[in-house]
Design a protein around this motif. Structure first.
Motif, PDB file in Angstrom:
ATOM      1  N   ALA A 204      18.853  -8.381  24.321  1.00 45.70           N
ATOM      2  CA  ALA A 204      19.526  -7.246  23.682  1.00 45.70           C
ATOM      3  C   ALA A 204      20.246  -7.671  22.412  1.00 45.70           C
ATOM      4  O   ALA A 204      20.149  -7.006  21.372  1.00 45.70           O
ATOM      5  N   LEU A 205      20.957  -8.772  22.469  1.00 41.31           N
ATOM      6  CA  LEU A 205      21.717  -9.245  21.310  1.00 41.31           C
ATOM      7  C   LEU A 205      20.797  -9.666  20.164  1.00 41.31           C
ATOM      8  O   LEU A 205      21.188  -9.633  18.998  1.00 41.31           O
ATOM      9  N   ALA A 206      19.566 -10.059  20.505  1.00 37.57           N
ATOM     10  CA  ALA A 206      18.600 -10.461  19.490  1.00 37.57           C
ATOM     11  C   ALA A 206      17.729  -9.293  19.028  1.00 37.57           C
ATOM     12  O   ALA A 206      16.906  -9.450  18.123  1.00 37.57           O
ATOM     13  N   GLY A 207      17.879  -8.133  19.669  1.00 33.73           N
ATOM     14  CA  GLY A 207      17.045  -6.986  19.321  1.00 33.73           C
ATOM     15  C   GLY A 207      15.621  -7.138  19.804  1.00 33.73           C
ATOM     16  O   GLY A 207      14.697  -6.520  19.269  1.00 33.73           O
ATOM     17  N   ALA A 208      15.433  -7.972  20.825  1.00 34.94           N
ATOM     18  CA  ALA A 208      14.091  -8.254  21.330  1.00 34.94           C
ATOM     19  C   ALA A 208      13.775  -7.376  22.536  1.00 34.94           C
ATOM     20  O   ALA A 208      14.620  -6.650  23.043  1.00 34.94           O
ATOM     21  N   GLY A 209      12.537  -7.470  23.016  1.00 27.77           N
ATOM     22  CA  GLY A 209      12.129  -6.715  24.192  1.00 27.77           C
ATOM     23  C   GLY A 209      11.484  -5.386  23.817  1.00 27.77           C
ATOM     24  O   GLY A 209      11.294  -5.067  22.647  1.00 27.77           O
ATOM     25  N   GLU A 210      11.139  -4.619  24.834  1.00 25.28           N
ATOM     26  CA  GLU A 210      10.452  -3.351  24.648  1.00 25.28           C
ATOM     27  C   GLU A 210      11.422  -2.179  24.787  1.00 25.28           C
ATOM     28  O   GLU A 210      12.309  -2.189  25.642  1.00 25.28           O
ATOM     29  N   PHE A 211      11.239  -1.170  23.937  1.00 27.24           N
ATOM     30  CA  PHE A 211      12.004   0.061  24.090  1.00 27.24           C
ATOM     31  C   PHE A 211      11.520   0.779  25.348  1.00 27.24           C
ATOM     32  O   PHE A 211      10.324   0.843  25.617  1.00 27.24           O
ATOM     33  N   GLN A 212      12.449   1.304  26.123  1.00 26.88           N
ATOM     34  CA  GLN A 212      12.103   1.989  27.364  1.00 26.88           C
ATOM     35  C   GLN A 212      12.995   3.211  27.527  1.00 26.88           C
ATOM     36  O   GLN A 212      14.213   3.089  27.653  1.00 26.88           O
ATOM     37  N   ALA A 213      12.385   4.391  27.497  1.00 26.22           N
ATOM     38  CA  ALA A 213      13.153   5.629  27.653  1.00 26.22           C
ATOM     39  C   ALA A 213      13.478   5.871  29.120  1.00 26.22           C
ATOM     40  O   ALA A 213      12.718   5.513  30.011  1.00 26.22           O
ATOM     41  N   GLY A 214      14.630   6.477  29.361  1.00 21.45           N
ATOM     42  CA  GLY A 214      15.044   6.775  30.730  1.00 21.45           C
ATOM     43  C   GLY A 214      16.384   7.481  30.736  1.00 21.45           C
ATOM     44  O   GLY A 214      16.909   7.880  29.690  1.00 21.45           O
ATOM     45  N   SER A 215      16.972   7.616  31.910  1.00 20.98           N
ATOM     46  CA  SER A 215      18.260   8.305  32.034  1.00 20.98           C
ATOM     47  C   SER A 215      19.355   7.604  31.236  1.00 20.98           C
ATOM     48  O   SER A 215      20.350   8.227  30.853  1.00 20.98           O
ATOM     49  N   TRP A 216      19.178   6.302  30.984  1.00 20.87           N
ATOM     50  CA  TRP A 216      20.170   5.519  30.248  1.00 20.87           C
ATOM     51  C   TRP A 216      20.242   5.899  28.766  1.00 20.87           C
ATOM     52  O   TRP A 216      21.152   5.474  28.068  1.00 20.87           O
ATOM     53  N   CYS A 217      19.297   6.708  28.295  1.00 22.64           N
ATOM     54  CA  CYS A 217      19.321   7.132  26.888  1.00 22.64           C
ATOM     55  C   CYS A 217      20.471   8.106  26.596  1.00 22.64           C
ATOM     56  O   CYS A 217      20.789   8.352  25.421  1.00 22.64           O
ATOM     57  N   ARG A 218      21.040   8.690  27.622  1.00 26.36           N
ATOM     58  CA  ARG A 218      22.011   9.778  27.478  1.00 26.36           C
ATOM     59  C   ARG A 218      23.114   9.480  26.480  1.00 26.36           C
ATOM     60  O   ARG A 218      23.513  10.332  25.684  1.00 26.36           O
ATOM     61  N   PHE A 219      23.646   8.247  26.510  1.00 27.52           N
ATOM     62  CA  PHE A 219      24.770   7.916  25.636  1.00 27.52           C
ATOM     63  C   PHE A 219      24.390   6.934  24.525  1.00 27.52           C
ATOM     64  O   PHE A 219      25.257   6.322  23.914  1.00 27.52           O
ATOM     65  N   CYS A 220      23.100   6.784  24.282  1.00 28.11           N
ATOM     66  CA  CYS A 220      22.645   5.897  23.208  1.00 28.11           C
ATOM     67  C   CYS A 220      22.855   6.587  21.863  1.00 28.11           C
ATOM     68  O   CYS A 220      22.497   7.758  21.686  1.00 28.11           O
ATOM     69  N   LYS A 221      23.405   5.875  20.899  1.00 28.37           N
ATOM     70  CA  LYS A 221      23.681   6.473  19.587  1.00 28.37           C
ATOM     71  C   LYS A 221      22.393   6.806  18.830  1.00 28.37           C
ATOM     72  O   LYS A 221      22.397   7.631  17.922  1.00 28.37           O
ATOM     73  N   ALA A 222      21.281   6.150  19.212  1.00 33.62           N
ATOM     74  CA  ALA A 222      20.010   6.394  18.521  1.00 33.62           C
ATOM     75  C   ALA A 222      19.138   7.421  19.237  1.00 33.62           C
ATOM     76  O   ALA A 222      17.999   7.651  18.838  1.00 33.62           O
ATOM     77  N   ARG A 223      19.672   8.063  20.286  1.00 31.40           N
ATOM     78  CA  ARG A 223      18.843   8.895  21.151  1.00 31.40           C
ATOM     79  C   ARG A 223      18.136  10.042  20.417  1.00 31.40           C
ATOM     80  O   ARG A 223      17.030  10.422  20.784  1.00 31.40           O
ATOM     81  N   ASN A 224      18.777  10.600  19.379  1.00 33.90           N
ATOM     82  CA  ASN A 224      18.190  11.754  18.705  1.00 33.90           C
ATOM     83  C   ASN A 224      17.014  11.393  17.804  1.00 33.90           C
ATOM     84  O   ASN A 224      16.178  12.248  17.501  1.00 33.90           O
ATOM     85  N   GLN A 225      16.957  10.144  17.362  1.00 34.02           N
ATOM     86  CA  GLN A 225      15.907   9.727  16.436  1.00 34.02           C
ATOM     87  C   GLN A 225      15.016   8.618  16.990  1.00 34.02           C
ATOM     88  O   GLN A 225      14.149   8.121  16.290  1.00 34.02           O
ATOM     89  N   CYS A 226      15.255   8.229  18.225  1.00 33.48           N
ATOM     90  CA  CYS A 226      14.493   7.125  18.817  1.00 33.48           C
ATOM     91  C   CYS A 226      13.027   7.514  19.005  1.00 33.48           C
ATOM     92  O   CYS A 226      12.710   8.482  19.699  1.00 33.48           O
TER      93      CYS A 226
END
Length: 375
Positions: A204-226
């Motif tokens: 996470a700190l390196a910005g690595a890994g795969e994007f994965q949508a789910g219930s955890w998106c609710r409070f993500c600041k990028a949720r509207n444009q992800c």
């Protein structure tokens, strides 16, 4: 440490499931909602009341958010904490009590720290209690990454002084009557820290890994444009718009599972687009800003009443009984139960389809159809 952790424990549910969302969200500004501000005010009041009980120095906070509803929720939480404090005193000769305790989890994730609302430590048990003042989402303590991270931080603080056998994690959500508690051994918690928290936080700190949508998106600041979230919901939307008869049972179940999130996503995108248009003057192709529909209102209630009476109309007022919740606040819980307890009932709720994880007991399917038709 800075004022805010880069990899905050409160965001771990999201960053552990969708590691690159941490870096993606950093390009957006932090904006405190009124709900967050109210929550902060409630936590400050709870801290004051608990410290007062512990006879520690404290000053009562002042806030415009202190409504009767918030005060009642905080008082319920404080009563619960005080009960646990007194239990700890009976069980242990030298218990540890810490209110709004800063905990550091940097051993497992750099720049990961937070504040545990209440920590109670006895000879064998380290108990972390978290107050949630929201009304919307019911939060469970079981395998809750935020509380597990707090538990790791508390263990690091107290293991030299106490022989901890159990880490107890509790969520107290008074406004929706949700109480959840879960026990885990220190060994299992540390294994989670090493095998899950440490490697995924590094990603996470390196910005690595795969994007994965789910219930955890609710409070993500990028949720509207992800884009990943949009692609997932658009894929499901294509399924939803097909005739149900052409879908398999598994496909129907998948749509039901995601339908609430799909509706919330569409609402989030609309709210973002409208905000950009109203506040920032953004022009969206095919759309325009207009005044919404409104209902007529009196310019002055007093003058309307005076004019109506002068014209001979007297039956112009309504008088209704205040609701159950408001009546309970007026009388207080004990007096309400004594005076009106026998006159209050809770009717059966409307039949609805929910996931198996819902805590409510399943109803008899043989009567469900008949009950539904009677509504």
């Amino acid at each position: 440490m800075g004022a805010h952790a880069r990899n905050s424990p409160s965001a771990l549910h999201r960053t552990l499931n969708c590691p690159p969302s941490l870096v993606l969200g950093e390009q957006f500004q932090d904006e405190e909602s009124q709900y967050a501000a109210e929550g902060s005010a409630g936590h400050a009041l709870a801290e004051h009341l608990i410290k007062k009980h512990l006879k520690q120095r404290t000053k009562r906070p002042v806030s415009d958010y202190y409504s009767d509803d918030l005060m009642e929720a905080v008082e319920d939480y404080v009563a619960f904490v005080i009960e646990k404090i007194e239990e700890a005193k009976r069980e242990c000769n030298s218990p540890l009590f810490s209110v709004e305790q800063r905990v550091d989890i940097s051993e497992y994730s750099p720049d990961c720290f937070g504040t545990a609302d209440m920590v109670i430590v006895t000879d064998k048990v380290a108990h972390v209690i978290d107050l949630k003042l929201g009304r919307g989402v019911e939060v469970s303590a079981e395998e809750n990454p935020q509380l597990m991270a707090y538990g790791l931080g508390v263990l690091e603080m107290v293991e030299m002084l106490y022989d901890i056998e159990t880490v107890r994690l509790t969520i107290f959500q008074p406004r929706i009557n949700n109480f959840s508690t879960w026990d885990i051994t220190p060994e299992a918690l540390k294994t989670w820290g090493e095998e899950i928290l440490k490697p995924r936080s590094a990603m996470a700190l390196a910005g690595a890994g795969e994007f994965q949508a789910g219930s955890w998106c609710r409070f993500c600041k990028a949720r509207n444009q992800c884009r990943a979230r949009a692609e997932e919901f658009l894929r499901l939307a294509k399924m939803e718009f097909r005739q149900p008869a052409l879908l398999s049972d598994d496909e129907v179940a998948e749509i039901i599972k995601i339908s609430d999130e799909l509706a919330k996503w569409a609402s989030d995108v609309y709210a973002y687009a409208q905000d950009q248009a109203i506040i920032h003057g953004k022009q969206w192709k095919g759309y325009k800003l207009v005044e919404g529909r409104s209902n007529r209102k009196y310019s002055s209630d007093d003058k309307v009443a005076e004019a109506a009476k002068a014209a001979g109309y007297t039956d112009i007022y309504k008088q209704t009984l205040i609701g159950v919740t408001e009546m309970e606040r007026l009388m207080g819980k004990k007096e309400f139960a004594r005076i009106l307890g026998k006159l209050v009932y809770k009717p059966a709720g409307k039949i609805t389809l929910v996931p198996d994880t819902d805590k409510r007991e399943a109803i008899n399917t043989s009567t469900a159809a008949a009950d539904f038709q009677e509504e």
